[in-house]
Design an enzyme around this catalytic site. Structure first.
Site, mmCIF file in Angstrom:
data_model
loop_
_atom_site.group_PDB
_atom_site.id
_atom_site.type_symbol
_atom_site.label_atom_id
_atom_site.label_comp_id
_atom_site.label_asym_id
_atom_site.label_seq_id
_atom_site.Cartn_x
_atom_site.Cartn_y
_atom_site.Cartn_z
ATOM 1 N N HIS A 1 0.844 -1.206 0.000
ATOM 2 C CA HIS A 1 0.000 0.000 0.000
ATOM 3 C C HIS A 1 0.875 1.250 0.000
ATOM 4 C CE1 HIS A 1 -3.036 -2.675 2.286
ATOM 5 N NE2 HIS A 1 -3.611 -2.412 1.126
ATOM 6 N N LYS B 1 -16.210 -7.076 4.139
ATOM 7 C CA LYS B 1 -15.234 -7.935 4.813
ATOM 8 C C LYS B 1 -15.311 -7.621 6.311
ATOM 9 C CE LYS B 1 -12.034 -7.037 0.986
ATOM 10 N NZ LYS B 1 -10.763 -6.387 0.606
ATOM 11 N N ARG C 1 -1.900 -5.861 -8.446
ATOM 12 C CA ARG C 1 -0.828 -6.802 -8.132
ATOM 13 C C ARG C 1 -0.642 -7.838 -9.221
ATOM 14 N NH1 ARG C 1 -3.218 -7.715 -2.345
ATOM 15 N NH2 ARG C 1 -4.946 -7.030 -3.628
ATOM 16 N N SER D 1 -2.849 -7.849 2.740
ATOM 17 C CA SER D 1 -3.110 -7.723 4.170
ATOM 18 C C SER D 1 -3.513 -9.074 4.748
ATOM 19 C CB SER D 1 -4.233 -6.719 4.426
ATOM 20 O OG SER D 1 -3.878 -5.448 3.962
HETATM 21 P P1 ADP Z 1 -9.810 -3.179 -0.866
HETATM 22 O O1 ADP Z 1 -10.526 -3.932 0.207
HETATM 23 O O2 ADP Z 1 -10.553 -1.964 -1.335
HETATM 24 O O3 ADP Z 1 -9.280 -4.007 -1.997
HETATM 25 P P2 ADP Z 1 -7.143 -3.071 0.207
HETATM 26 O O4 ADP Z 1 -6.760 -2.425 1.490
HETATM 27 O O5 ADP Z 1 -7.030 -4.541 0.119
HETATM 28 O O6 ADP Z 1 -8.587 -2.549 -0.090
HETATM 29 O O7 ADP Z 1 -6.321 -2.429 -0.983
HETATM 30 C C1 ADP Z 1 -6.350 -1.053 -1.260
HETATM 31 C C2 ADP Z 1 -5.646 -0.803 -2.579
HETATM 32 O O8 ADP Z 1 -4.271 -1.176 -2.471
HETATM 33 C C3 ADP Z 1 -6.203 -1.626 -3.725
HETATM 34 O O9 ADP Z 1 -6.136 -0.862 -4.900
HETATM 35 C C4 ADP Z 1 -5.264 -2.803 -3.818
HETATM 36 O O10 ADP Z 1 -5.226 -3.346 -5.121
HETATM 37 C C5 ADP Z 1 -3.953 -2.115 -3.469
HETATM 38 N N1 ADP Z 1 -2.961 -3.050 -2.939
HETATM 39 C C6 ADP Z 1 -3.069 -3.905 -1.913
HETATM 40 N N2 ADP Z 1 -1.928 -4.604 -1.727
HETATM 41 C C7 ADP Z 1 -1.070 -4.180 -2.692
HETATM 42 C C8 ADP Z 1 0.267 -4.515 -3.075
HETATM 43 N N3 ADP Z 1 0.943 -5.474 -2.443
HETATM 44 N N4 ADP Z 1 0.814 -3.862 -4.113
HETATM 45 C C9 ADP Z 1 0.108 -2.915 -4.771
HETATM 46 N N5 ADP Z 1 -1.141 -2.558 -4.480
HETATM 47 C C10 ADP Z 1 -1.731 -3.166 -3.455
#
Ligand code: ADP
Length: 161
Positions: free
Chosen positions: A17, A41, A90, A128
């Site tokens: 992130h 979630k 990703r 996460s």
């Molecule tokens: P959501 O529940 O909206 O998917 P996340 O917290 O999982 O929220 O992710 C927020 C953003 O960060 C999303 O655009 C996700 O694709 C991106 N993201 C999560 N992990 C990574 C990573 N390892 N590399 C790049 N982007 C990421």
């Protein structure tokens, strides 16, 4: 002033992130990191804890504000006068979901663009949920989250036992 919004659950924030947020900071004058509170979630951390972890992890970035939001991302983006919603990609597996989300948001408000950033290769597998799984067994997560976030994780799992 060019403003963008990085929305997500951030449960908890990982270096994946941070990589995206940091790069958004180079492209935009100001970045609002928006913690979604109405997610389907069931999150491990409260919105307040997620905001705290994000604030700690992004404190080196002067043009970031961390906030929570409820409702539609496009509504939030409009309120902030943002030009764009920034999302990270990703792998191909992210594509379909993100594609649908971007199409939906464009339908809701054609004036707000969605910008995708490819993850840096070292974080392409990082999520996460994977970090939570490793931390729940007491494993080392120091490559993926900051020291402070690791401590939040371990104390949350200790409290659950
Ligand atoms: P959501 O529940 O909206 O998917 P996340 O917290 O999982 O929220 O992710 C927020 C953003 O960060 C999303 O655009 C996700 O694709 C991106 N993201 C999560 N992990 C990574 C990573 N390892 N590399 C790049 N982007 C990421």
């Amino acid at each position: 002033m060019k403003i963008s919004v990085c929305p997500g659950s951030f449960d908890p924030v990982t270096y994946g992130h941070v990589d995206i947020i940091q790069r958004a900071c180079d492209l935009f004058d100001h970045v609002y990191v928006a913690v979604l509170s109405n997610t389907n979630k069931s999150p491990l951390f409260t919105v307040e804890e997620r905001i705290k972890m994000l604030e700690i992890t992004t404190k080196h970035l002067s043009n970031v504000t961390v906030e929570s939001f409820e409702g539609l991302v496009v509504e939030y983006a409009k309120k902030k006068s943002a030009l764009a919603i920034v999302r990270g990609l990703r792998a191909v597996t992210d594509f379909e979901y993100e594609f649908k989300l971007a199409a939906m948001n464009r339908n809701l408000d054609p004036e707000i663009e969605t910008v995708f950033m490819m993850t840096s290769s070292e974080y392409s597998f990082l999520s996460s949920s994977a970090v939570k799984e490793v931390a729940s067994f007491g494993g080392d997560v120091s490559k993926w989250v900051s020291e402070e976030v690791a401590e939040f994780l371990y104390s949350k799992f200790r409290a659950r036992k």
